[in-house]
Design a protein around this motif. Sequence first.
Motif, short mmCIF file in Angstrom:
data_model
loop_
_atom_site.label_atom_id
_atom_site.label_comp_id
_atom_site.label_asym_id
_atom_site.label_seq_id
_atom_site.Cartn_x
_atom_site.Cartn_y
_atom_site.Cartn_z
N ASP A 181 0.85 -1.18 0.00
CA ASP A 181 0.00 0.00 0.00
C ASP A 181 0.89 1.24 0.00
OD1 ASP A 181 -1.85 1.99 0.32
OD2 ASP A 181 -2.86 1.09 2.04
N PRO A 182 1.13 1.85 -1.17
CA PRO A 182 2.02 3.02 -1.22
C PRO A 182 1.57 4.16 -0.32
CG PRO A 182 1.64 2.16 -3.42
CD PRO A 182 0.70 1.43 -2.51
N ALA A 183 0.25 4.35 -0.17
CA ALA A 183 -0.26 5.45 0.64
C ALA A 183 0.01 5.24 2.13
CB ALA A 183 -1.76 5.62 0.41
N GLN A 184 0.33 4.01 2.53
CA GLN A 184 0.65 3.71 3.92
C GLN A 184 2.13 3.35 4.06
OE1 GLN A 184 -1.58 4.08 6.40
NE2 GLN A 184 -3.01 4.80 4.83
N GLY A 185 2.98 4.13 3.42
CA GLY A 185 4.41 3.89 3.53
C GLY A 185 4.87 2.61 2.89
N PHE A 186 4.16 2.16 1.82
CA PHE A 186 4.48 0.92 1.11
C PHE A 186 4.38 -0.29 2.05
CE2 PHE A 186 6.64 4.31 -1.20
CZ PHE A 186 6.16 4.10 -2.48
N LEU A 187 3.45 -0.23 2.98
CA LEU A 187 3.24 -1.35 3.88
C LEU A 187 2.83 -2.57 3.08
CD1 LEU A 187 3.01 -2.02 6.99
CD2 LEU A 187 0.54 -1.70 6.69
N PRO A 188 3.55 -3.69 3.25
CA PRO A 188 3.18 -4.90 2.50
C PRO A 188 1.75 -5.33 2.80
CG PRO A 188 5.36 -5.14 3.44
CD PRO A 188 4.79 -3.88 4.02
N SER A 189 1.11 -5.90 1.80
CA SER A 189 -0.28 -6.32 1.91
C SER A 189 -0.33 -7.82 1.66
CB SER A 189 -1.15 -5.58 0.90
OG SER A 189 -2.50 -5.94 1.02
N ILE A 190 -1.03 -8.54 2.51
CA ILE A 190 -1.10 -9.99 2.38
C ILE A 190 -2.55 -10.42 2.29
CG2 ILE A 190 1.07 -10.33 3.61
CD1 ILE A 190 -0.58 -11.10 6.05
N ALA A 207 -7.54 -7.94 -7.18
CA ALA A 207 -8.43 -7.69 -6.05
C ALA A 207 -8.02 -8.56 -4.87
CB ALA A 207 -9.88 -8.00 -6.44
N GLY A 208 -8.13 -7.99 -3.69
CA GLY A 208 -7.74 -8.67 -2.46
C GLY A 208 -6.64 -7.87 -1.80
N PRO A 209 -5.41 -8.37 -1.77
CA PRO A 209 -4.32 -7.55 -1.25
C PRO A 209 -4.17 -6.27 -2.07
CG PRO A 209 -3.64 -9.83 -1.50
CD PRO A 209 -4.97 -9.71 -2.16
N ARG A 210 -3.78 -5.19 -1.41
CA ARG A 210 -3.55 -3.94 -2.14
C ARG A 210 -2.27 -4.06 -2.97
NH1 ARG A 210 -6.86 0.00 -0.86
NH2 ARG A 210 -8.17 -0.25 0.97
N VAL A 211 -2.26 -3.41 -4.12
CA VAL A 211 -1.08 -3.42 -4.97
C VAL A 211 -0.73 -1.98 -5.36
CG1 VAL A 211 -1.49 -5.74 -5.86
CG2 VAL A 211 -2.44 -3.77 -7.07
N ASN A 212 0.43 -1.82 -5.95
CA ASN A 212 0.96 -0.49 -6.25
C ASN A 212 0.69 -0.04 -7.68
OD1 ASN A 212 2.68 -2.39 -7.41
ND2 ASN A 212 4.53 -1.19 -7.03
N ALA A 268 -16.61 -10.99 -3.33
CA ALA A 268 -16.02 -11.95 -2.40
C ALA A 268 -17.13 -12.56 -1.56
CB ALA A 268 -14.99 -11.25 -1.51
N HIS A 269 -16.79 -13.59 -0.79
CA HIS A 269 -17.84 -14.30 -0.04
C HIS A 269 -18.49 -13.41 1.01
CE1 HIS A 269 -14.56 -14.69 2.89
NE2 HIS A 269 -15.48 -14.99 3.79
N ASP A 270 -17.76 -12.41 1.51
CA ASP A 270 -18.32 -11.55 2.55
C ASP A 270 -18.33 -10.08 2.17
OD1 ASP A 270 -15.61 -11.28 2.54
OD2 ASP A 270 -15.37 -11.35 4.72
N GLY A 271 -18.23 -9.79 0.87
CA GLY A 271 -18.23 -8.40 0.46
C GLY A 271 -17.89 -8.22 -1.00
N LEU A 272 -17.21 -7.13 -1.29
CA LEU A 272 -16.94 -6.77 -2.69
C LEU A 272 -15.70 -5.91 -2.77
CD1 LEU A 272 -19.38 -5.54 -5.37
CD2 LEU A 272 -17.74 -3.88 -4.50
N TYR A 273 -14.93 -6.07 -3.86
CA TYR A 273 -13.80 -5.21 -4.17
C TYR A 273 -14.17 -4.40 -5.41
CZ TYR A 273 -11.22 -8.51 -1.23
OH TYR A 273 -10.79 -9.30 -0.20
N ALA A 274 -14.10 -3.09 -5.31
CA ALA A 274 -14.32 -2.21 -6.46
C ALA A 274 -12.99 -1.57 -6.82
CB ALA A 274 -15.36 -1.15 -6.13
N LEU A 275 -12.59 -1.66 -8.09
CA LEU A 275 -11.31 -1.13 -8.56
C LEU A 275 -11.54 0.11 -9.39
CD1 LEU A 275 -9.67 -4.52 -9.62
CD2 LEU A 275 -9.50 -3.34 -7.43
N PHE A 276 -10.74 1.13 -9.10
CA PHE A 276 -10.82 2.40 -9.82
C PHE A 276 -9.44 2.74 -10.37
CE2 PHE A 276 -14.16 2.34 -6.68
CZ PHE A 276 -15.26 2.88 -7.33
#
Length: 649
Positions: free
Chosen positions: A348-357, A419-424, A544-552
């Motif tokens: 997540d670049p907006a969070q100091g490039f915090l890795p996303s899993i 979709a899922g983990p955040r990417v750059n 997803a099974h418990d929600g949704l990912y919307a990509l912009f």
Amino acid sequence: MLKKILIANRGEIACRIMRTARRLGVATVAVYSDADREALHVATADEAVHIGPSPSTESYLRIDRVIAAARATGAEAIHPGYGFLAENADFADACKAAGLVFIGPSGASMRQLGGKAAAKAVARAAGVPVVPGYDGADQTPALLRREADRIGYPVMIKAVAGGGGRGMRLVESGEQFAAALESAQREALSSFGDAAVLIEKVVQQPRHVEVQVFGDRHGNVVHIFERDCSLQRRNQKVIEEAPAPGMSAALREKMCGAAVSLARAVGYEGAGTVEFLVEDGSLGPEAPWYFIEMNTRLQVEHPVTEAITGLDLVEWQLRVASGEPLPLEQGAITMHGHAIEVRLCAEDPAQGFLPSIGRIAAFALPDSAEDVRLETAVRAGDVISPFYDSMIAKLITHGATRDEAADAMVAVLKQLVVAGPRVNAAFLRALLEHADVRVGRMDTGLIGRDLAALTRTHIGNSEVMSAVARLLAPAEGAASDPWSAGDGFQLGAPRTLTVPLVVNGEARTFAATWPRGETTPHVVAAGAAAAGSEARAPTACVTAHDGLYALFEGEQVEVRWPTYDADDVDNGHAGDAVRAPINGKVARIFVKAGDTVAKGDRLAVVEAMKMEHVLAAARDGVVASVAASEGQQVNQGALLVSLEEEAQS
């Protein structure tokens, strides 16, 4: 030609090596850890051998287990890929001792050029300029501090073994040196099994240019032109391209000639990359340039060289390792057009490039990207773990001009579905659209200077409301009769619901209103006035099974139905709880119960995806308790340290 090889690596490079091996009729053996049991590189190989638990120190870095796997499967040779053991001279020697071919340089050559300190000695002897610094054997902290003071700040601490930005720290002043040294050595030991470092003077506004070289056991050495790797964050390359924009013919001749001389001086065999810094951002004929290191392996960015030359560098590696001479002489190697590679990372670049899993809900290139080269080892349904590097894929475009290659990459990044983990993806696109990058006016500090603009999110209320509306709309193909609708219909009353949801991890409440005859609701934040502008439509939606990912256009909004867990409640003391930002290992704990801390003091370090995350006190206070220990594996959100108010005297 070799008949069977073992790939002592994982991820996209393992899959990439297997692709060429299959084309040449060479059988492949994969190795894997617990975390990689279901990985694509395991499924792609002809055979696969389990070599240990998930941490790389217990699996991919275990020389004995890798060699045992090769012998058990009848592999003739081992390809190290990049990272892990790729630049480990002891590994190369161990392969030879076991009667296996190491697909790379000899251990002796690796010691002369692979270690940053030894390589500088070779470069000096060859008359190649090097960056001022210290690369001695004495690694005592006091001496290293004195050397840094002598060189003059700012200085760069660098791990002697390996690369990829691991074990590198920029030090602006003497007061920062001790903490930076400790962190660099710890990361170097974790990544490469060697804590040794060197210190270099920081070159001002440097361009990072590297030259691809290749040698064989018959004494032939050639260069395959240069690449520009100046776009870096945290000393790690983000975007690479070939050839280097603005490279003058005179400077290319000097650098490529120096690279070949260095490789020839040690009888180098196989693929290697000689890296240089060019001062002040220009690649003109008289620009000051310095040798910094040699990577004695294939590079992550090798596809851009392949794109402009039409060569397969892995094929060259296999042929050279089989005893064949280089496929081409220097004069027959030509380049055409321009190529760009971006490293798609789970972060997540907006969070100091915090890795996303987490689990990948969807992963696909747009239909228009048929000419884009994708190098990856992940698929929809795979889980990104905290144990390895955050890079999940590489995208490569090639065009007749640099603008053509850049435009093609921007178009792909806008429509890419992950979709899922955040990417750059959005960050990479912003970087390619940066005014200075577009004209080739770059240096290694560009990202740091313009980080706020490059990581600025374009997700606002419009995008959130659009994502929520799509979650609340009936699924495609659902029954359309009023009895099946999930819209809270009441006779004689507006069709409105108050809906609690979790958006990007934050609990929020929305008011959803279904106008008569419409299935998709109008959504506003609870208690807010209706929006005056139309919501921006997502480029893709993934359920997803418990929600949704919307990509912009590369940015993601995650909308989930809430879950309730008593363990998530902080008993009113959320601000006092210091929690793990990601699944990982607790590398250091700096405090104990009863210690007084000031705002900004270091409390703990969590290591994940080969990166360290320093957790600091958000306020002054006293450590009430320490809930974790060094070396412990923790999940994201796990309590590490709790604070209380300092007692008043």
